[in-house]
Design an enzyme around this catalytic site. Structure first.
Site, PDB file in Angstrom:
ATOM      1  N   GLU A  72       9.414 -33.041  15.732  1.00 30.47           N
ATOM      2  CA  GLU A  72       9.198 -33.171  17.056  1.00 30.47           C
ATOM      3  C   GLU A  72       8.811 -32.663  17.998  1.00 30.47           C
ATOM      4  O   GLU A  72       8.087 -32.065  18.830  1.00 30.47           O
ATOM      5  CB  GLU A  72      10.074 -35.074  17.484  1.00 30.47           C
ATOM      6  CG  GLU A  72      10.634 -35.138  18.723  1.00 30.47           C
ATOM      7  CD  GLU A  72      11.973 -33.833  18.039  1.00 30.47           C
ATOM      8  OE1 GLU A  72      11.853 -33.773  16.919  1.00 30.47           O
ATOM      9  OE2 GLU A  72      13.144 -34.088  18.380  1.00 30.47           O
ATOM     10  N   HIS A 100      14.385 -30.838  14.274  1.00 34.40           N
ATOM     11  CA  HIS A 100      13.577 -31.231  15.288  1.00 34.40           C
ATOM     12  C   HIS A 100      12.175 -31.325  14.834  1.00 34.40           C
ATOM     13  O   HIS A 100      11.579 -30.308  15.232  1.00 34.40           O
ATOM     14  CB  HIS A 100      13.748 -30.630  16.295  1.00 34.40           C
ATOM     15  CG  HIS A 100      14.924 -31.805  17.181  1.00 34.40           C
ATOM     16  ND1 HIS A 100      15.791 -32.292  17.855  1.00 34.40           N
ATOM     17  CD2 HIS A 100      16.152 -30.911  17.803  1.00 34.40           C
ATOM     18  CE1 HIS A 100      16.132 -32.545  18.978  1.00 34.40           C
ATOM     19  NE2 HIS A 100      17.099 -31.484  18.104  1.00 34.40           N
ATOM     20  N   CYS A 140      18.634 -35.836  14.770  1.00 35.15           N
ATOM     21  CA  CYS A 140      19.935 -34.645  15.248  1.00 35.15           C
ATOM     22  C   CYS A 140      20.542 -35.926  16.209  1.00 35.15           C
ATOM     23  O   CYS A 140      21.705 -36.457  14.876  1.00 35.15           O
ATOM     24  CB  CYS A 140      18.980 -33.392  16.875  1.00 35.15           C
ATOM     25  SG  CYS A 140      20.309 -32.439  17.374  1.00 35.15           S
TER      26      CYS A 140
END
Lengths: 80, 235
Positions: free
Chosen positions: B205, B203, B86
């Protein structure tokens, strides 16, 4: 002495903000607008220690290396 | 193998990345403050999401000038693995480590939702545990995720198999409707010529636990860990 730097999107790079602004302006009743492109304007106050040519050179470097992203933007420098 | 997560003023996904490495990858990981410059003890560095420097000027533009970024460039040039997520992707583009730029989303809004991305190649250190064509469900959260590049760059990315993820529908189809932000050629993630630097807008994560709505992101970190393990075995 002042350096003025104008940063604008390169032709062909989509400017959704400009489009939204154009839409609003047209809602206000303005006609005859072909396109609105949004850009950035920087006013850099110089302390007088640089001559005109050096000031232009410094401002151009700032514009190229920081103020604009050369992938998507063009810049124009004015010294006054 | 050791991971580092770089922290800029305004980073806000740094703890998520740290959590994934320590809990799901099970490897040592440090936070690296943006003023630090010594990356010599790390094998992989994550540039996390967030709003570094408040997105002032352009997203990622000011982070590029943080002292740690010169070290990241040297680290990447030495073959170290760099994953930009990002805002991290935006920073990598601004720093010239990846080509192109991320501009305002086509529809102007900040988009925060789960989207689907298709794995376009497994020939990277970040996707070698995945299958080509498999569809991952990952969250996006950005206002400037609209990937742009010139024709020559796009041709080069395609020719060198450097488009890693494309936005797609649930079944993997790439239609304009499945492009959340207007990115050119539905691009969600790319890598550099040497393939050790990856940037992506979604994302992974934040998608490593079923509790969070998806665990599809885990395989990206597992791929990187597998790559590092293979490297360690070689040397």
């Amino acid at each position: 002495m002042k350096a003025k730097v104008y940063v604008t999107l390169k032709p062909g790079v989509l400017d959704p903000q400009g489009k939204a602004i154009q839409h609003s302006v047209e809602l206000l009743g303005f006609n005859g607008i072909a396109d609105i492109r949004q850009g950035k304007y920087f006013e850099i106050a110089l302390d007088g220690s640089l001559d005109q040519a050096s000031a232009r050179e410094a401002a151009t470097r700032m514009a190229r290396e920081v103020l604009s992203n050369p992938v998507i933007e063009d810049y124009r420098v004015e010294i006054e | 193998m050791k991971f580092g997560v770089i922290v800029f003023p305004g980073s806000n996904c740094d703890h998520d990345a740290y959590h994934v490495i320590s809990k799901h990858v099970g490897q040592p990981v440090d936070f690296i403050w943006h003023r630090d410059t010594d990356l010599s003890s790390y094998d992989a560095v994550i540039i996390p999401g967030g709003f570094s420097y408040g997105d002032y000027l352009r997203a990622g533009a000011l982070a590029r000038f943080s002292p740690v970024m010169n070290s990241v460039k040297e680290f990447a040039a030495r073959g170290g693995f760099v994953l930009g997520i990002c805002n991290g992707f935006q920073i990598l583009c601004e720093a010239g480590l990846l080509p192109g730029a991320l501009i305002r989303n086509r529809d102007l809004h900040f988009i925060c939702e789960h989207v689907h991305v298709r794995v376009e190649t497994t020939e990277t250190p970040f996707t070698n545990q995945l299958m080509i064509g498999s569809v991952l469900r990952l969250p996006i959260a950005h206002a400037e995720g609209n990937y742009v590049c010139d024709d020559q760059t796009l041709e080069e990315l395609a020719r060198e198999d450097r488009i890693i993820f494309r936005y797609c529908g649930e079944g993997g189809e790439t239609t304009d409707d499945s492009n959340p932000n207007g990115s050119r050629d539905q691009i969600a993630g790319i890598c550099n010529h040497e393939r050790n630097v990856l940037g992506l807008m979604p994302h992974p994560e934040r998608a490593c636990e079923d509790l969070l709505g998806s665990a599809d992101g885990r395989d990206i970190f597992r791929s990187l860990a597998a790559t590092l393990a293979a490297h360690a075995a070689t040397f």
